[in-house]
Design an enzyme around this catalytic site. Structure first.
Site, PDB file in Angstrom:
ATOM      1  N   ASP A  85      11.665  26.514 -16.253  1.00 58.87           N
ATOM      2  CA  ASP A  85      11.731  27.940 -16.606  1.00 58.87           C
ATOM      3  C   ASP A  85      10.925  28.285 -17.857  1.00 58.87           C
ATOM      4  OD1 ASP A  85      13.464  28.186 -14.458  1.00 58.87           O
ATOM      5  OD2 ASP A  85      15.242  27.934 -15.700  1.00 58.87           O
TER       6      ASP A  85
ATOM      7  N   GLN B  52       9.860  22.886 -11.987  1.00 58.53           N
ATOM      8  CA  GLN B  52      10.787  22.267 -12.951  1.00 58.53           C
ATOM      9  C   GLN B  52      10.017  21.948 -14.247  1.00 58.53           C
ATOM     10  OE1 GLN B  52      11.095  20.792  -9.390  1.00 58.53           O
ATOM     11  NE2 GLN B  52      12.207  22.700  -9.323  1.00 58.53           N
TER      12      GLN B  52
ATOM     13  N   GLY C 159       7.982  29.488 -17.858  1.00 60.28           N
ATOM     14  CA  GLY C 159       7.113  30.653 -17.600  1.00 60.28           C
ATOM     15  C   GLY C 159       5.878  30.252 -16.803  1.00 60.28           C
ATOM     16  N   LYS C 160       6.024  29.187 -16.013  1.00 60.41           N
ATOM     17  CA  LYS C 160       4.888  28.672 -15.231  1.00 60.41           C
ATOM     18  C   LYS C 160       4.341  29.718 -14.267  1.00 60.41           C
ATOM     19  CE  LYS C 160       7.696  25.412 -13.837  1.00 60.41           C
ATOM     20  NZ  LYS C 160       8.832  25.634 -14.742  1.00 60.41           N
TER      21      LYS C 160
ATOM     22  N   ARG D 136      21.338  30.325 -19.036  1.00 58.98           N
ATOM     23  CA  ARG D 136      20.655  29.129 -19.532  1.00 58.98           C
ATOM     24  C   ARG D 136      21.161  28.805 -20.932  1.00 58.98           C
ATOM     25  NH1 ARG D 136      15.058  31.922 -17.957  1.00 58.98           N
ATOM     26  NH2 ARG D 136      14.932  31.401 -15.749  1.00 58.98           N
TER      27      ARG D 136
ATOM     28  N   ALA E 259      13.210  25.756  -7.550  1.00 58.97           N
ATOM     29  CA  ALA E 259      12.360  26.479  -8.498  1.00 58.97           C
ATOM     30  C   ALA E 259      12.530  27.986  -8.332  1.00 58.97           C
ATOM     31  CB  ALA E 259      10.897  26.116  -8.251  1.00 58.97           C
ATOM     32  N   GLY E 260      12.344  28.702  -9.433  1.00 57.59           N
ATOM     33  CA  GLY E 260      12.291  30.165  -9.389  1.00 57.59           C
ATOM     34  C   GLY E 260      11.200  30.576 -10.358  1.00 57.59           C
ATOM     35  N   HIS E 261      10.088  31.027  -9.850  1.00 58.29           N
ATOM     36  CA  HIS E 261       8.931  31.370 -10.693  1.00 58.29           C
ATOM     37  C   HIS E 261       8.759  32.893 -10.689  1.00 58.29           C
ATOM     38  CE1 HIS E 261       7.069  27.078 -10.244  1.00 58.29           C
ATOM     39  NE2 HIS E 261       8.295  27.078 -10.709  1.00 58.29           N
TER      40      HIS E 261
ATOM     41  N   GLY F 241      20.948  32.439 -11.119  1.00 59.09           N
ATOM     42  CA  GLY F 241      21.566  33.456 -11.965  1.00 59.09           C
ATOM     43  C   GLY F 241      22.473  32.887 -13.049  1.00 59.09           C
TER      44      GLY F 241
ATOM     45  N   ARG G 126      12.982   7.149   4.421  1.00 63.47           N
ATOM     46  CA  ARG G 126      12.149   7.156   5.640  1.00 63.47           C
ATOM     47  C   ARG G 126      12.874   7.704   6.862  1.00 63.47           C
ATOM     48  NH1 ARG G 126      11.012   1.175   4.316  1.00 63.47           N
ATOM     49  NH2 ARG G 126      13.134   1.580   3.628  1.00 63.47           N
TER      50      ARG G 126
HETATM   51  P1  GDP Z   1       9.167  29.369 -14.421  1.00 66.35           P
HETATM   52  O1  GDP Z   1      10.221  28.767 -13.570  1.00 66.35           O
HETATM   53  O2  GDP Z   1       8.562  28.373 -15.365  1.00 66.35           O
HETATM   54  O3  GDP Z   1       8.114  30.106 -13.654  1.00 66.35           O
HETATM   55  O4  GDP Z   1       9.909  30.434 -15.357  1.00 66.35           O
HETATM   56  P2  GDP Z   1      11.044  31.486 -14.870  1.00 66.35           P
HETATM   57  O5  GDP Z   1      10.398  32.579 -14.143  1.00 66.35           O
HETATM   58  O6  GDP Z   1      12.170  30.792 -14.230  1.00 66.35           O
HETATM   59  O7  GDP Z   1      11.601  31.963 -16.283  1.00 66.35           O
HETATM   60  C1  GDP Z   1      10.813  32.561 -17.230  1.00 66.35           C
HETATM   61  C2  GDP Z   1      11.419  33.914 -17.552  1.00 66.35           C
HETATM   62  O8  GDP Z   1      10.858  34.417 -18.748  1.00 66.35           O
HETATM   63  C3  GDP Z   1      11.136  34.970 -16.509  1.00 66.35           C
HETATM   64  O9  GDP Z   1      12.190  35.887 -16.487  1.00 66.35           O
HETATM   65  C4  GDP Z   1       9.871  35.630 -17.025  1.00 66.35           C
HETATM   66  O10 GDP Z   1       9.711  36.961 -16.554  1.00 66.35           O
HETATM   67  C5  GDP Z   1      10.113  35.613 -18.501  1.00 66.35           C
HETATM   68  N1  GDP Z   1       8.918  35.470 -19.358  1.00 66.35           N
HETATM   69  C6  GDP Z   1       7.802  34.753 -19.149  1.00 66.35           C
HETATM   70  N2  GDP Z   1       7.005  34.814 -20.237  1.00 66.35           N
HETATM   71  C7  GDP Z   1       7.638  35.583 -21.141  1.00 66.35           C
HETATM   72  C8  GDP Z   1       7.343  35.986 -22.485  1.00 66.35           C
HETATM   73  O11 GDP Z   1       6.325  35.635 -23.071  1.00 66.35           O
HETATM   74  N3  GDP Z   1       8.269  36.780 -23.107  1.00 66.35           N
HETATM   75  C9  GDP Z   1       9.416  37.172 -22.503  1.00 66.35           C
HETATM   76  N4  GDP Z   1      10.257  37.928 -23.195  1.00 66.35           N
HETATM   77  N5  GDP Z   1       9.726  36.811 -21.255  1.00 66.35           N
HETATM   78  C10 GDP Z   1       8.855  36.004 -20.584  1.00 66.35           C
HETATM   79  P1  IMO Z   2      11.563  25.988 -12.230  1.00 68.82           P
HETATM   80  O1  IMO Z   2      10.413  25.541 -11.365  1.00 68.82           O
HETATM   81  C1  IMO Z   2      15.198  24.965 -14.390  1.00 68.82           C
HETATM   82  C2  IMO Z   2      17.723  21.819 -12.691  1.00 68.82           C
HETATM   83  C3  IMO Z   2      19.076  22.231 -12.167  1.00 68.82           C
HETATM   84  C4  IMO Z   2      19.848  20.945 -12.412  1.00 68.82           C
HETATM   85  C5  IMO Z   2      18.829  19.857 -12.100  1.00 68.82           C
HETATM   86  C6  IMO Z   2      18.896  19.314 -10.687  1.00 68.82           C
HETATM   87  O2  IMO Z   2      12.010  27.379 -11.966  1.00 68.82           O
HETATM   88  O3  IMO Z   2      11.291  25.703 -13.659  1.00 68.82           O
HETATM   89  P2  IMO Z   2      18.321  20.232  -8.268  1.00 68.82           P
HETATM   90  O4  IMO Z   2      18.604  21.543  -7.620  1.00 68.82           O
HETATM   91  O5  IMO Z   2      16.870  19.914  -8.379  1.00 68.82           O
HETATM   92  O6  IMO Z   2      19.102  19.113  -7.671  1.00 68.82           O
HETATM   93  O7  IMO Z   2      18.893  20.388  -9.762  1.00 68.82           O
HETATM   94  O8  IMO Z   2      17.552  20.477 -12.304  1.00 68.82           O
HETATM   95  N1  IMO Z   2      16.579  22.576 -12.112  1.00 68.82           N
HETATM   96  C7  IMO Z   2      15.898  23.507 -12.762  1.00 68.82           C
HETATM   97  N2  IMO Z   2      16.086  24.030 -13.995  1.00 68.82           N
HETATM   98  N3  IMO Z   2      14.136  25.354 -13.656  1.00 68.82           N
HETATM   99  C8  IMO Z   2      13.919  24.806 -12.424  1.00 68.82           C
HETATM  100  O9  IMO Z   2      12.806  25.068 -11.720  1.00 68.82           O
HETATM  101  C9  IMO Z   2      14.844  23.875 -11.921  1.00 68.82           C
HETATM  102  N4  IMO Z   2      14.947  23.185 -10.768  1.00 68.82           N
HETATM  103  C10 IMO Z   2      16.011  22.394 -10.898  1.00 68.82           C
HETATM  104  O10 IMO Z   2      19.595  23.309 -12.895  1.00 68.82           O
HETATM  105  O11 IMO Z   2      20.174  20.842 -13.773  1.00 68.82           O
HETATM  106 MG    MG Z   3      12.230  29.063 -13.053  1.00 71.11          MG
END
Ligand code: GDP
Ligand code: IMO
Ligand code: MG
Length: 423
Positions: free
Chosen positions: A13, A224, A15-16, A305, A39-41, A302, A143
């Protein structure tokens, strides 16, 4: 042409998704190399917010191909929902979304096994997203898995039935009761499979290596973060794939000598969702402020964090394991208003001060030492050039550069595509 990598250096998370979207204009192909719908991007532009789980974050750009690599695990049910979201925004993905035949498929019973495993662990649970990730990768390495390419064969249903029957027997081994209606789960699974089959399946390693020969530009998108890596993360509180740079080689079929730049993304502070050690975690007002101002809730589940200060010991470890060549600092705006900014520069471990990540960073083994910086008050979210950034933030960034030996090339000052400052 070299393949560039973009990956998270913390616990995910970082901000990828946002940065892949920002960089996509420079690339012909964006390729996801591991993970799945855990993942949630998040991408925000033109007043809209999109959360992608399996689909690469270049999908909103007209002329870029998006490859779901062999290292990814796909849940057809979630994938279908992602595609329907794209439909709602009139994004035409049919010609630009390509799926590796070697990617593994998450079955409904993988999700049930994930739930049973977590419930039976009680307090020791991993905090999994419960998307079936662990059980699917277990079947891959065991496998037994079903791959996208199997869907083109006549006997895939037999394979599916056999594996599902085995999983149902396995559920009995857990001392917990998981309620489910297999018929319903299978109905939505089949709908997902039908939708998946409307997309183009490719031999992705062939496709990507040909693209390299044709001098196309490729960005590999990680999911991740490095501290969730199955080998180098805080095991067992990790995910089930290699989230680090090596995972891009195995997850796409790209040789190590094809890798060019490695972009390492980190938050200006640290967050973690799920269980496991987190040495700089805060349980005070500062941590609460980071969570509130940063809207720190998981994009997939949801869940709130956990928040804490930046951990340079862990960051340096991740930089080393990945061979990071450029850093990108995210969410600098969230730290505006703190009178002091702290950064962890060493650990106390077994009576000694150390500056590397030891085997076990559980709180009983490790306490942290901080270096303090003066905070800044200015709102960064409207800033567009590096000259506008406050002096105290610059000192913080320059300290990180000096300590890590890697330049910070992007400072992100808000969630929108436009709130991105290049240095
Ligand atoms: P990812 O999994 O690495 O793609 O990151 P997530 O999307 O799960 O979480 C990043 C969160 O931070 C999202 O809600 C983005 O909209 C938000 N975000 C990303 N960059 C910034 C930033 O520079 N400032 C703020 N305030 N929010 C950001
Ligand atoms: P993105 O790509 C943050 C965490 C879960 C848990 C552990 C194992 O959005 O950054 P799993 O479902 O893989 O068995 O969970 O890894 N986790 C993440 N935390 N961002 C993610 O992806 C994650 N994907 C898994 O919360 O602690
Ligand atoms: Mg994420």
């Amino acid at each position: 042409m070299a393949v560039n990598l973009l990956l998270g250096l913390q616990w995910g998370d970082e901000g990828k998704g946002k940065i892949v979207d920002v960089l996509t204009k420079n690339y012909d192909i964006i390729a996801r190399f591991q993970g799945g719908p855990n993942a949630g991007h998040t991408l925000i532009f033109d007043g809209n917010k999109h959360v992608l789980h399996t689909i690469p974050s270049g999908i909103f750009h007209e002329n870029t191909k998006n490859v779901v690599g062999n290292g990814v695990v796909i849940d057809p049910v979630i994938f279908k929902k992602e595609l329907e979201n794209l439909d709602q925004h009139d994004v035409n993905y049919t010609d630009k979304l390509l799926i590796s035949r070697k990617a593994h498929i998450i079955l409904p019973t993988h999700r049930l096994l994930d739930a049973a495993s977590e419930t039976s662990k009680g307090k020791a649970k991993i905090g999994s997203t419960l998307k079936g990730i662990g059980p699917t990768y277990m079947d891959k390495t065991g496998r037994n898995g079903i791959r996208v390419g199997d869907l083109e064969l006549d006997n895939w249903k037999e394979k599916y039935n056999a594996l599902t029957a085995k999983h149902i027997k396995m559920l009995d081994f857990f001392d917990v009761q998981i309620e489910y209606n297999l018929e319903e789960l299978e109905a939505e699974f089949c709908e997902g499979i039908d939708k998946l089959k409307t997309l183009e399946f490719i031999d992705s390693e062939e496709y990507l290596n040909n693209a390299i020969k044709e001098k196309k530009t490729i960005l590999a998108e990680g999911a991740q973060g490095s501290l969730l890596d199955i080998d180098f993360g805080t095991y067992p509180y990790v995910t089930s794939s290699n989230t680090t740079a090596a995972g891009a080689c195995t997850g796409l079929g790209i040789a190590p000598n094809r890798i060019g730049d490695v972009f390492g993304i980190f938050k200006a502070y640290t967050t973690r969702v799920g269980s496991g050690p987190f040495p700089t975690e805060l349980f005070d007002e500062d941590g609460e402020t980071m969570g509130r101002v940063g809207h720190e809730f998981g994009a997939t589940t949801g869940r709130p964090r956990r928040c804490g200060w930046l951990d340079l010991v862990a960051l340096k470890y991740a930089i080393q394991v990945n061979g990071v060549t450029q850093l990108m600092m995210m969410k600098a705006d969230v730290l505006s208003g703190f009178s002091k900014i702290k950064v962890c520069t060493s650990y106390n471990y077994k009576g000694e001060e150390i500056a590397h990540l030891p085997y076990n960073i559980e709180p009983v083994n490790v306490s942290v030492n901080y270096t303090e910086f003066k905070g800044w008050k200015a709102d960064l979210t409207k800033m567009t050039s590096k000259e506008e950034l406050p002096e105290n933030l610059m000192q913080y960034i320059e300290f990180i550069e000096k300590e890590t030996g890697v330049p910070v090339k992007i400072v992100s000052v808000g969630p929108d595509r436009k709130q991105t400052i290049l240095r």
